[in-house]
Design an enzyme around this catalytic site. Sequence first.
Site, PDB file in Angstrom:
ATOM      1  N   ASP A 211       6.838   4.182  -1.422  1.00 11.79           N
ATOM      2  CA  ASP A 211       7.794   3.243  -0.839  1.00 11.79           C
ATOM      3  C   ASP A 211       8.255   2.293  -1.955  1.00 11.79           C
ATOM      4  OD1 ASP A 211       9.083   1.552   1.195  1.00 11.79           O
ATOM      5  OD2 ASP A 211       7.413   0.183   0.812  1.00 11.79           O
ATOM      6  N   ILE A 212       9.332   1.559  -1.701  1.00 12.58           N
ATOM      7  CA  ILE A 212       9.828   0.629  -2.723  1.00 12.58           C
ATOM      8  C   ILE A 212       9.408  -0.809  -2.429  1.00 12.58           C
ATOM      9  CG2 ILE A 212      11.883  -0.412  -3.751  1.00 12.58           C
ATOM     10  CD1 ILE A 212      13.252   2.247  -3.651  1.00 12.58           C
ATOM     11  N   ASP A 213      10.029  -1.428  -1.429  1.00 13.73           N
ATOM     12  CA  ASP A 213       9.827  -2.857  -1.194  1.00 13.73           C
ATOM     13  C   ASP A 213       8.407  -3.159  -0.740  1.00 13.73           C
ATOM     14  OD1 ASP A 213      12.662  -4.041  -1.498  1.00 13.73           O
ATOM     15  OD2 ASP A 213      12.956  -2.284  -0.233  1.00 13.73           O
TER      16      ASP A 213
ATOM     17  N   LYS B   8      10.593   8.645   7.531  1.00 14.08           N
ATOM     18  CA  LYS B   8      10.331   9.167   6.196  1.00 14.08           C
ATOM     19  C   LYS B   8       9.554  10.480   6.267  1.00 14.08           C
ATOM     20  CE  LYS B   8      10.121   4.592   4.004  1.00 14.08           C
ATOM     21  NZ  LYS B   8       9.294   3.687   3.177  1.00 14.08           N
TER      22      LYS B   8
ATOM     23  N   GLY C 217      13.386   3.307   2.810  1.00 17.09           N
ATOM     24  CA  GLY C 217      14.445   3.104   3.776  1.00 17.09           C
ATOM     25  C   GLY C 217      15.772   2.807   3.096  1.00 17.09           C
TER      26      GLY C 217
ATOM     27  N   ASN D 298       8.042   0.953   8.727  1.00 14.83           N
ATOM     28  CA  ASN D 298       8.684   2.270   8.637  1.00 14.83           C
ATOM     29  C   ASN D 298       7.868   3.263   7.812  1.00 14.83           C
ATOM     30  OD1 ASN D 298       9.166   1.011   6.162  1.00 14.83           O
ATOM     31  ND2 ASN D 298      11.209   1.873   5.938  1.00 14.83           N
TER      32      ASN D 298
ATOM     33  N   ASP E   2       3.831  -0.044   2.775  1.00 14.46           N
ATOM     34  CA  ASP E   2       3.390  -1.373   3.204  1.00 14.46           C
ATOM     35  C   ASP E   2       4.054  -1.850   4.479  1.00 14.46           C
ATOM     36  OD1 ASP E   2       5.468  -3.935   2.265  1.00 14.46           O
ATOM     37  OD2 ASP E   2       5.946  -1.868   1.759  1.00 14.46           O
TER      38      ASP E   2
END
Length: 257
Positions: free
Chosen positions: A9-11, A184, A44, A210, A207
């Site tokens: 994931d990114i954020d 995802k 996302g 989603n 984290d």
Amino acid sequence: MAYKIVFFDIDGTLVNEDKQVPADTIEAIRELQSRGVEAVISTGRAPYFFKPLAELLGIDSFVSLNGAYVVYKGQPLYKRIIPLTSLEALVNHANLHNHSLVFEGSDAFFSNAETHPHVIEAVSSLKVDLPGYDADYWKTTDIYQVFLHCQAEEEHLYEQALPDLRLVRWHRTAMDVLPLGGSKAQGIAAMLQHLGIEPEEAVAFGDGLNDKEMLTQVGLGIAMGNSHEELKPYADYLTTHIDEQGIRNGLRYAGLI
């Protein structure tokens, strides 16, 4: 288990609250890649939101838009758009309640409001450019995801009105709108099938809300120490905070570095 691929994931996972990638995270991912393990972004966000990050990390494969648009080594391999009938119902219902929308295609995104404080607040939190204005963008372009700008106490207005869409909150003023069943995990399944990798041979880091399906889709689901409390029960392992070598410690636990 000899894991072959890791989804990030990114954020809150790759980038911290300041939208910066910790130096140790960059080093850990490069070490992972040097060992021949695939590193894939799973987010996302739309592709145009994370291109500089992908280049920084040397990653050219991603599951984007919450699983709706998947690319492996620069080549699209899976797409799931929101049907026009569903978009029309969303637009009409949002207009009824004066809630603004942002429509996300694979190459660009546009809002149906020229200026709206909720759009500005939510999109600005991603540290990306604000969307352009085109109220009819959804009519002419494949749309993979929509931002619905409303607050938590207004969510009930949509619970029964949009039965073929899924809403997931990511910001105080914004929710992701996906096709029903979209996540995802769907995009990850498509990539794993393409590569001939079993889900048990994959790892995922996340984290947020989603990330629930993603963490349970793979052989080892790792939640960051800074994760949303509702995500933690879905993880196989809870690593440390993103700014406390969370990625490195998770990869070590998996035996990958």
